[in-house]
Design an enzyme around this catalytic site. Sequence first.
Site, PDB file in Angstrom:
ATOM      1  N   SER A  35       0.808  -1.223   0.000  1.00 43.71           N
ATOM      2  CA  SER A  35       0.000   0.000   0.000  1.00 43.71           C
ATOM      3  C   SER A  35       0.840   1.271   0.000  1.00 43.71           C
ATOM      4  O   SER A  35       0.295   2.369  -0.112  1.00 43.71           O
ATOM      5  CB  SER A  35      -0.922   0.020   1.230  1.00 43.71           C
ATOM      6  OG  SER A  35      -0.178   0.278   2.412  1.00 43.71           O
ATOM      7  N   LYS A  36       2.155   1.145   0.109  1.00 44.52           N
ATOM      8  CA  LYS A  36       2.993   2.312   0.334  1.00 44.52           C
ATOM      9  C   LYS A  36       3.297   3.069  -0.964  1.00 44.52           C
ATOM     10  O   LYS A  36       3.037   2.597  -2.062  1.00 44.52           O
ATOM     11  CB  LYS A  36       4.285   1.897   1.027  1.00 44.52           C
ATOM     12  CG  LYS A  36       4.063   1.218   2.386  1.00 44.52           C
ATOM     13  CD  LYS A  36       3.243   2.065   3.332  1.00 44.52           C
ATOM     14  CE  LYS A  36       3.202   1.510   4.752  1.00 44.52           C
ATOM     15  NZ  LYS A  36       2.410   0.288   4.873  1.00 44.52           N
TER      16      LYS A  36
END
Length: 396
Positions: A178-179
Site C-alpha cells: 500500500s505504500k
Amino acid sequence: MGLERITNLEKKYIDDVLASQFRTSSGAKYMKMLEEEFAEKFECDHAVSFINGTATMHACLEAWGIGFGDEVIVTPLTMSSTTFAVLQANATPIYADVDKDTFNIDPKSIKEKITSKTKAIITVSLYGLSPDYDEILTIIKDKNIKLLEDNAECFLSRYKGKMVGSIGNAASFSFQSSKHLTSGEGGIVTTNDEEFAIRLRKIQSLGYLGVGKGAKIKKSDIQDPKYNRHGSLGWNYRMPELCAAVAYAQTKRVEELVQARIESAKLFSQAIRGYENFIKEQHVPYGYTNSYWTWVAKINDKDLWHDFKNNFIANGGDSFYSSWQLSYLEPFIQNLNLLGRDKFMTPENLEHYKSNPCPVAEDIQPRLMQFKTNYWNIDSAKKQADILNKTCTSFF
C-alpha cells in the site's frame, strides 16, 4: 491514460533477475543498486535493505543494543508494527500522546514520558507528515536517547528544508503493497552513521563476519573448511533480489509516484472548503511538506462517522478507511499476549497500558477518515473529490 504503478522498467529488472537463474555470484546486484539509489534520493550516506518495514525497526534497536530493561517511546496512533518492533527487541514500549491537529506524536508528551530507562524514541511520520523534529531533538539533546524515524508512510516529505529520513539517527521505510513505493513487501533503513550501518547489516544478514559495507559475501571466502561465518547472533532479514529489483525501479520513479498522491490530496482538500467546522483535514505546519500516503480528515462528531461513510459510498465513493485502533488498546497489549515478553516489564509498565495514557489520541482515533490517494488517473481522483464535496453538502 494515467500513470502506471508498475511499468516496463520494473518488468525489465525482474526479467534480468530471472535470467540470472538466481546464481549466487550475481545475487546482490539489485540490492546494491537499490541501496545506493535510495541513499542518494533520500540524502543519506547509507541505506540497508530489509525483508519488510518492521524488521527494519527491530534490527535498528538490536544494533543499538536496546533490549531487556530499556524503554522505547512510541505513538499509539499508527500500525502496531511500531510497537511490535520494540517488543521483538525485548524492550518495553511507552506511549506518548499526539497533537490534536497534526495527529503526530507530541513533543510535550514525549518529554513527560522520558525516564532513566528511555533509550530510544520511534517517531512516525503519520500519513506522510513529519512530527516536530526540532522540539524532539531539543528534548533529547545531551541524553543517550536514539531517534528512529518510522517513515513507512512518508516518502520525499521535508521538514524545514531537511529530507525526512535524514534527521534521526536512522530512519525506516516500507515497501509494503500500500505504500508510496512498493515491491510487494520490503523495507530499507537510511543513516549517516557508517559504523551503525555495518552493525545493522550484520544483524540483517545472520551475523555474518564477512558482511561489512557491502551486501554480499565473496564466494571465495566460504570455500575454506576453516572459514568462520557467524560473528554474532543475527536474523535472516535480507530482501530477496526479485523484490530489490522492483524496489530499485520504484525508487528511480519515486518523484512521479509521490506526486500522484499529492495531486489527489489537493483535490480532497479543495472539496471540503467551507465545511472545516464539520470535517477538518490533517494540519500541515509552515515549513513542512506532506507526501500524503492517505488524505486524512477528522470529523467533528464521532457518532456521525458511519453515517458519513454510508453516505459517501451511496454517492459513489470508493469507501475509506478508519484509523487503526490505538496500539495499547489492542488485545495483544490489554491481555498481555506478548509471547512471554511481559516478564521483562515492571508493574509500573503494566499499569501504564491500563491507565489510558494518551487522551488526545483516544479522542481523535474514532473520528479519523483515511481516504486513498493512490489514483493513477487524476480524473478518478477528481470524481472521488466531487463525491466528498457532495457528501459534506448533504449534512447541511
